[in-house]
Design an enzyme around this catalytic site. Structure first.
Site, PDB file in Angstrom:
ATOM      1  N   ASP A   1       0.855  -1.191   0.000  1.00 42.94           N
ATOM      2  CA  ASP A   1       0.000   0.000   0.000  1.00 42.94           C
ATOM      3  C   ASP A   1       0.893   1.244   0.000  1.00 42.94           C
ATOM      4  OD1 ASP A   1      -3.060   0.884   1.432  1.00 42.94           O
ATOM      5  OD2 ASP A   1      -1.397   2.287   1.417  1.00 42.94           O
TER       6      ASP A   1
ATOM      7  N   ASP B   1      -4.143   2.291  -4.878  1.00 37.37           N
ATOM      8  CA  ASP B   1      -2.775   2.274  -4.346  1.00 37.37           C
ATOM      9  C   ASP B   1      -2.516   1.086  -3.440  1.00 37.37           C
ATOM     10  OD1 ASP B   1      -4.246   2.977  -2.066  1.00 37.37           O
ATOM     11  OD2 ASP B   1      -2.583   4.179  -1.292  1.00 37.37           O
ATOM     12  N   GLU B   2      -3.306   0.034  -3.605  1.00 35.25           N
ATOM     13  CA  GLU B   2      -3.237  -1.056  -2.650  1.00 35.25           C
ATOM     14  C   GLU B   2      -3.479  -2.382  -3.363  1.00 35.25           C
ATOM     15  OE1 GLU B   2      -6.378  -0.579   0.158  1.00 35.25           O
ATOM     16  OE2 GLU B   2      -6.000  -2.508   1.108  1.00 35.25           O
TER      17      GLU B   2
HETATM   18  N1  DCP Z   1      -8.895   8.506  -0.924  1.00 34.91           N
HETATM   19  C1  DCP Z   1      -9.963   9.371  -1.191  1.00 34.91           C
HETATM   20  N2  DCP Z   1     -10.961   9.505  -0.284  1.00 34.91           N
HETATM   21  C2  DCP Z   1     -10.942   8.804   0.884  1.00 34.91           C
HETATM   22  C3  DCP Z   1      -9.885   7.924   1.152  1.00 34.91           C
HETATM   23  C4  DCP Z   1      -8.862   7.793   0.207  1.00 34.91           C
HETATM   24  O1  DCP Z   1      -9.978  10.010  -2.257  1.00 34.91           O
HETATM   25  N3  DCP Z   1     -11.931   8.952   1.779  1.00 34.91           N
HETATM   26  C5  DCP Z   1      -7.799   8.422  -1.915  1.00 34.91           C
HETATM   27  C6  DCP Z   1      -6.685   9.336  -1.477  1.00 34.91           C
HETATM   28  C7  DCP Z   1      -5.627   8.421  -0.943  1.00 34.91           C
HETATM   29  C8  DCP Z   1      -5.865   7.155  -1.724  1.00 34.91           C
HETATM   30  O2  DCP Z   1      -7.256   7.116  -1.984  1.00 34.91           O
HETATM   31  O3  DCP Z   1      -4.335   8.966  -1.123  1.00 34.91           O
HETATM   32  C9  DCP Z   1      -5.444   5.925  -0.962  1.00 34.91           C
HETATM   33  O4  DCP Z   1      -6.194   5.784   0.220  1.00 34.91           O
HETATM   34  P1  DCP Z   1      -5.558   5.199   1.533  1.00 34.91           P
HETATM   35  O5  DCP Z   1      -6.676   4.878   2.464  1.00 34.91           O
HETATM   36  O6  DCP Z   1      -4.601   4.110   1.202  1.00 34.91           O
HETATM   37  O7  DCP Z   1      -4.799   6.447   2.189  1.00 34.91           O
HETATM   38  P2  DCP Z   1      -3.392   7.081   1.877  1.00 34.91           P
HETATM   39  O8  DCP Z   1      -2.643   6.321   0.845  1.00 34.91           O
HETATM   40  O9  DCP Z   1      -3.591   8.512   1.580  1.00 34.91           O
HETATM   41  O10 DCP Z   1      -2.649   6.978   3.279  1.00 34.91           O
HETATM   42  P3  DCP Z   1      -2.068   5.695   4.023  1.00 34.91           P
HETATM   43  O11 DCP Z   1      -0.603   5.963   4.166  1.00 34.91           O
HETATM   44  O12 DCP Z   1      -2.764   5.681   5.327  1.00 34.91           O
HETATM   45  O13 DCP Z   1      -2.348   4.491   3.182  1.00 34.91           O
HETATM   46 CA    CA Z   2      -2.386   4.101   0.925  1.00 32.65          CA
END
Ligand code: DCP
Ligand code: CA
Length: 410
Positions: free
Chosen positions: A13, A108-109
């Site tokens: 991720d 991203d996962e």
């Molecule tokens: N995303 C979004 N709205 C949300 C949650 C996520 O648009 N409510 C988008 C933005 C994030 C991406 O999806 O960058 C990936 O979500 P993640 O939950 O994996 O969160 P992040 O990658 O930002 O942070 P982490 O380091 O916790 O994985």
């Molecule tokens: Ca992420």
């Protein structure tokens, strides 16, 4: 024998994905609280934020207004989904080089099941670390990796690994790993169930082990059985590779109805170019090519061709599309308002033909074009025919021509 059946599941991720891309594109943002999703005064919510912004209590899904109250010096960015998508594509392309068993859980996962690839990888752990290193090197983003014998444990391991870490649950260590985690770590326990469990003084996953399955079942129904299994780290769900889509199509309406054959063919070529890019990205070949035209009186006509040898290459597909289009358009008295091309009956099989020896030449050419475009933008490689559109549409370096139907320039 248990170990012989033990699967090797890698969960990977990207950290603070959208925010990390923004920092990569603008290094002066490094170390700052970056919030992606919109400007502070705008309606809407934060898509995500950098870890620096999380220290202020900002999180994904929070309204921009609240985020700007908590983090007044935050740097707010609207964000560009297309750019994130291209990073995601690059990320998944790397993962697919290690195993065909890749499940895309989100942009991203991903989950990778390396079990089948045993003969390729003497040490799964080393391979998992290598995947992490390569994904980071080739995307420029930090990723977290968790490893376990199934999806739920691998995902929980990633949570432990964040940020930018690697965490592997060794055989026999599952219990120790799970025991101290809070119950809300389990995806199967919603907020309501959490309240009920807390009333029973159950805070940690280990506390759940004292409850018999029948008790959980009587409180939560089928969800209770699931909690029982999850809390023990039991998860037999397979890693599911995304199915191949049934078809891919690209079409556009014109700014004004069109007569000019050369200009119509320029549109068709450009759409074929976008279409074949999607085919390459999906590693798929088409058995059917279809061309659609809509006349100024809204009548729509379609011509299609079945090919025993499936095709992916731009030159081949354009040639067929052109033939179909000219057949269809010949003798028309009306101008056109829309043209489209569709590839269907898709297959991942490499084309074999009795009459033409199979060659990888075209695939290598396609891959080379993609590499140049990745570096210099989609518009950096266009045929003379496509370039005719220069006179009609705005041109963006990364996206190419911005046709009327915006989504189709994706
Ligand atoms: N995303 C979004 N709205 C949300 C949650 C996520 O648009 N409510 C988008 C933005 C994030 C991406 O999806 O960058 C990936 O979500 P993640 O939950 O994996 O969160 P992040 O990658 O930002 O942070 P982490 O380091 O916790 O994985
Ligand atoms: Ca992420």
């Amino acid at each position: 024998m248990l170990n012989a059946q033990r699967r090797f599941i890698v969960h990977i991720d990207i950290d603070a994905f959208f925010a990390a891309v923004e920092v990569l594109l603008n290094p002066s943002l490094a170390g700052k609280p970056v919030i992606v999703g919109g400007l502070p005064h705008e309606r809407g919510v934060a898509s995500t934020c950098s870890y620096e912004a999380r220290k202020f209590g900002v999180h994904a899904g929070m309204s921009l207004r609240n985020a700007s109250k908590l983090c007044p010096h935050g740097i707010f960015i609207r964000g560009n989904y297309q750019v994130y998508q291209s990073f995601s594509d690059r990320f998944f392309r790397i993962l697919h080089e290690y195993t065909p068993d890749v499940e895309d859980a989100s942009l991203d996962e991903a989950y990778l099941d390396l079990t089948r690839c045993r003969p390729l990888y003497p040490s799964f752990s080393r391979t998992a670390r290598e995947i992490k290193a390569r994904a980071e090197r080739e995307t420029g983003l930090k990723v977290s990796v968790g490893v376990g014998p199934n999806k739920i444990l691998a995902k929980l391991a990633t949570k432990r690994a964040k940020p930018a870490g690697y965490f592997e649950i060794e055989p026999g260590c599952e219990e120790e790993f799970l025991r101290g985690l809070p119950i809300d770590a389990l995806p199967g326990i919603g907020p309501k169930s959490q309240v009920i469990l807390r009333m029973l003084n159950i805070q940690k996953i280990g506390d759940l082990w004292g409850l018999p399955r029948t008790t959980l079942h009587s409180i939560f129904g089928l969800g209770g059985d699931d909690i029982y299994l999850q809390s023990r780290g039991i998860d037999s769900r397979p890693v599911v590779t995304s199915g191949i889509p049934k078809s891919v199509s690209r079409e556009t309406t014109f700014l004004q109805d069109l007569w000019d054959r050369r200009l119509l063919l320029a549109h068709l070529a450009y759409l074929c170019d976008r279409l074949t890019l999607a085919l390459r990205q999906g590693h798929s070949y088409a058995h059917i090519i279809e061309v659609k035209a809509r006349y100024s009186d809204f009548q729509t006509e379609i011509r299609r061709r079945l090919m025993i040898t499936p095709r992916q290459e731009m030159g081949d597909i354009y040639k067929i599309a052109e033939e179909l289009f000219l057949e269809l358009y010949a003798g028309s008295r009306l101008a056109l308002r829309l043209v489209g091309v569709k590839a269907s009956d898709l297959t991942r099989a490499r084309p074999l033909s009795l009459f033409e020896p199979y060659s990888e030449k075209y695939e290598r050419l396609g891959a080379a074009v993609d590499r140049v475009r990745e570096k210099y933008g989609f518009g950096s490689v266009l045929t003379v025919r496509e370039k005719m559109l220069d006179a009609v549409y705005p041109f963006e370096r990364n996206r190419g021509f911005v046709l009327k139907t915006a989504s189709l320039t994706k």
